[in-house]
Write an enzyme that holds these catalytic residues in place. Structure first.
Site, PDB file in Angstrom:
ATOM      1  N   ARG A  53      16.052 -35.399 -13.375  1.00 51.06           N
ATOM      2  CA  ARG A  53      15.763 -34.851 -12.039  1.00 51.06           C
ATOM      3  C   ARG A  53      14.484 -34.041 -11.989  1.00 51.06           C
ATOM      4  O   ARG A  53      13.676 -34.190 -11.087  1.00 51.06           O
ATOM      5  CB  ARG A  53      16.908 -33.939 -11.575  1.00 51.06           C
ATOM      6  CG  ARG A  53      18.009 -34.636 -10.860  1.00 51.06           C
ATOM      7  CD  ARG A  53      19.303 -33.884 -11.093  1.00 51.06           C
ATOM      8  NE  ARG A  53      19.612 -33.948 -12.511  1.00 51.06           N
ATOM      9  CZ  ARG A  53      20.303 -34.926 -13.058  1.00 51.06           C
ATOM     10  NH1 ARG A  53      20.799 -35.867 -12.316  1.00 51.06           N
ATOM     11  NH2 ARG A  53      20.514 -34.960 -14.359  1.00 51.06           N
ATOM     12  N   LYS A  82       2.734 -36.107 -34.984  1.00 52.45           N
ATOM     13  CA  LYS A  82       1.694 -35.925 -36.010  1.00 52.45           C
ATOM     14  C   LYS A  82       1.523 -34.460 -36.350  1.00 52.45           C
ATOM     15  O   LYS A  82       0.669 -34.099 -37.165  1.00 52.45           O
ATOM     16  CB  LYS A  82       0.363 -36.483 -35.506  1.00 52.45           C
ATOM     17  CG  LYS A  82       0.373 -37.954 -35.167  1.00 52.45           C
ATOM     18  CD  LYS A  82      -1.033 -38.371 -34.735  1.00 52.45           C
ATOM     19  CE  LYS A  82      -1.049 -39.763 -34.160  1.00 52.45           C
ATOM     20  NZ  LYS A  82      -2.321 -40.046 -33.482  1.00 52.45           N
ATOM     21  N   HIS A 131      14.729 -21.235 -15.610  1.00 53.63           N
ATOM     22  CA  HIS A 131      14.494 -22.515 -14.938  1.00 53.63           C
ATOM     23  C   HIS A 131      14.210 -22.217 -13.461  1.00 53.63           C
ATOM     24  O   HIS A 131      14.988 -22.575 -12.572  1.00 53.63           O
ATOM     25  CB  HIS A 131      15.736 -23.400 -15.108  1.00 53.63           C
ATOM     26  CG  HIS A 131      15.521 -24.859 -14.857  1.00 53.63           C
ATOM     27  ND1 HIS A 131      14.396 -25.373 -14.225  1.00 53.63           N
ATOM     28  CD2 HIS A 131      16.314 -25.935 -15.133  1.00 53.63           C
ATOM     29  CE1 HIS A 131      14.511 -26.692 -14.149  1.00 53.63           C
ATOM     30  NE2 HIS A 131      15.662 -27.054 -14.689  1.00 53.63           N
TER      31      HIS A 131
HETATM   32  C1  NCD Z   1      19.575 -28.419 -16.098  1.00 48.59           C
HETATM   33  C2  NCD Z   1      18.672 -27.991 -17.251  1.00 48.59           C
HETATM   34  O1  NCD Z   1      17.903 -28.799 -17.769  1.00 48.59           O
HETATM   35  O2  NCD Z   1      18.745 -26.812 -17.578  1.00 48.59           O
HETATM   36  N1  NCD Z   1      19.243 -29.678 -15.576  1.00 48.59           N
HETATM   37  C3  NCD Z   1      18.361 -29.770 -14.553  1.00 48.59           C
HETATM   38  O3  NCD Z   1      17.209 -29.406 -14.664  1.00 48.59           O
HETATM   39  N2  NCD Z   1      18.829 -30.233 -13.378  1.00 48.59           N
HETATM   40  C4  NCD Z   1      21.012 -28.288 -16.399  1.00 48.59           C
HETATM   41  C5  NCD Z   1      21.598 -28.994 -17.580  1.00 48.59           C
HETATM   42  O4  NCD Z   1      20.914 -29.703 -18.314  1.00 48.59           O
HETATM   43  O5  NCD Z   1      22.792 -28.825 -17.787  1.00 48.59           O
END
Ligand code: NCD
Length: 316
Positions: A53, A82, A131
Site C-alpha cells: 500500500r 554489494k 509511520h
Molecule cells: C503497516 C506497516 O508497514 O507498518 N503497513 C502499512 O504501511 N499499511 C502495518 C503492518 O505492516 O502491519
C-alpha cells in the site's frame, strides 16, 4: 528542505491543512480529473522492507499529479547486496530525484537519511519507530467518518510494542484531545517512552487486555497485525499470534457510527465477515492513502493545491 519523519514535524494547524488539501484532491485520486501539479517532479521510492500500500499509493499519488517515480526495486537486485551503505545510497538518489519516500527496518533510518539529504524525505516506516504518512491517511479516514478529530474515543488494538502505525497515530490523536484505550497483552504494550510522551501532551489513556470491554464506547477501533518480523524469537511470537480476532457478532454492542480500521495487511485480526458491516472502513482507509500522500507530496515540494478542483474539468 523540510522532511516528514515523525508527527512532531507537523503542527495541528498543518495537519488540518494537509487533510483539507487531501479532501480537495479526491476527484484527482479517483481519476475523475487530471491535475498535473507535480509535472516535472520525480519521486524516489526507497523501500528496504516489504510494502504494498505505502509504495503503491505513493506511486499512484505522484502519477495522478503528473509526476514521475523511480523505484529502488527489489533490495536483492540493488547495490545493497554489494554492501552499499544507506548514506551513499541517499547521496546518489538525492541527485536523481526531487523527493524521497523511504521505508527501512532500522528505527531512526529516516531521520538519518534526512540529515544527509538535500531533498525532502517522507518516512514510510522506520523499523518499530514511526509511520507518519500512514497517520495522515488514518486521520483523514477518522475525520471523514466522524466529521472531527477532536475528543473521540479511540481503541488501539494488538501489537502496540512493535507497531509503528500506532506509535505515530496515538501521538497525533492525543494532540487533538482524543481519549485512548490501548488493548494488548502485557508483552505487546505501548513502550514506556511513548506513554511518557503522550502524558506530556496531556493524554487520557487506559490500558487493558480485554477487547470486548472497549467495543461499546469506542468511536474508532484500530486493529493492528502482530509484527512477526520484529520478534526476537519465534516462540515469543507464537505465544501472542492470533490473540485478537474481531468478528461481526462482536460488534453488536458497538455505537452505530463506530468504525473499524486497520493499516493492513491483516492476518487474522479481523474476520472477513466484518467486511460487509457498516463499521468496516479499512479498504477506504487504504484508498485514502493516495489523497493523503498527494497532499503531503505537494506540501513538501512547495506546490499549492488549488482551492477548488472540479471533478471533470481540471483546475477551476
Ligand atoms: C503497516 C506497516 O508497514 O507498518 N503497513 C502499512 O504501511 N499499511 C502495518 C503492518 O505492516 O502491519
Amino acid at each position: 528542505m523540510a522532511s516528514l519523519i515523525t508527527m512532531d514535524d507537523l503542527t495541528n494547524e498543518e495537519i488540518i491543512e494537509v487533510l483539507d488539501n487531501a479532501e480537495r484532491l479526491l476527484p484527482v485520486a479517483r481519476g475523475e480529473t487530471y491535475l498535473p501539479l507535480l509535472e516535472g517532479k520525480i519521486l524516489g521510492n526507497l523501500f528496504f522492507e516489504p510494502s504494498t500500500r505505502t509504495r503503491m499509493s505513493f506511486e499512484t499519488a505522484m502519477k495522478r499529479l503528473g509526476g514521475e517515480v523511480v523505484n529502488l526495486g527489489d533490495v536483492k537486485t540493488s547495490s545493497v547486496v554489494k554492501g552499499e551503505t544507506l548514506f551513499d545510497m541517499i547521496q546518489m538518489v538525492d541527485g536523481y530525484t526531487d523527493i524521497i519516500a523511504m521505508r527501512h527496518p532500522r528505527q531512526g533510518a529516516a531521520q538519518y537519511a534526512s540529515d544527509s539529504a538535500r531533498v525532502p524525505i517522507l518516512n514510510g516506516g522506520d523499523g518499530a519507530g514511526h509511520h507518519p504518512t500512514q497517520t495522515m491517511l488514518d486521520l483523514f479516514t477518522i475525520r471523514q467518518a466522524h466529521g472531527t478529530l477532536e475528543g473521540l474515543n479511540v481503541a488501539l488494538v494488538g501489537d502496540l510494542r512493535f507497531g509503528r502505525t500506532v506509535h505515530s497515530l496515538s501521538h497525533a490523536l492525543v494532540r487533538f484531545g482524543c481519549t485512548l484505550t490501548f488493548v494488548s497483552p502485557e508483552s505487546l504494550s505501548m513502550p514506556d517512552e511513548i506513554i511518557s510522551d503522550l502524558k506530556r501532551h496531556g493524554a487520557d489513556i487506559t490500558e487493558t487486555a480485554d477487547l470486548s470491554s472497549v467495543i461499546p464506547s469506542a468511536d474508532v477501533i484500530y486493529m493492528t497485525r502482530i509484527q512477526k518480523e520484529r520478534f526476537p524469537d519465534e516462540d515469543e511470537y507464537a505465544r501472542v499470534a492470533g490473540i485478537f480476532k474481531l468478528c461481526a457478532a462482536d460488534l453488536s454492542p458497538a455505537k452505530g457510527g463506530m468504525i473499524v480500521m486497520h493499516p493492513l495487511p491483516r492476518v487474522s485480526e479481523i474476520s472477513p465477515d466484518v467486511d460487509n458491516t457498516k463499521h468496516a472502513r479499512y479498504f477506504e482507509q487504504a484508498f485514502n492513502g493516495v489523497v493523503a500522500r498527494m497532499s503531503l507530496l505537494c506540501r513538501l515540494l512547495n506546490v499549492e493545491v488549488p482551492a477548488i478542483i472540479s471533478s471533470n474539468g481540471g483546475e477551476n
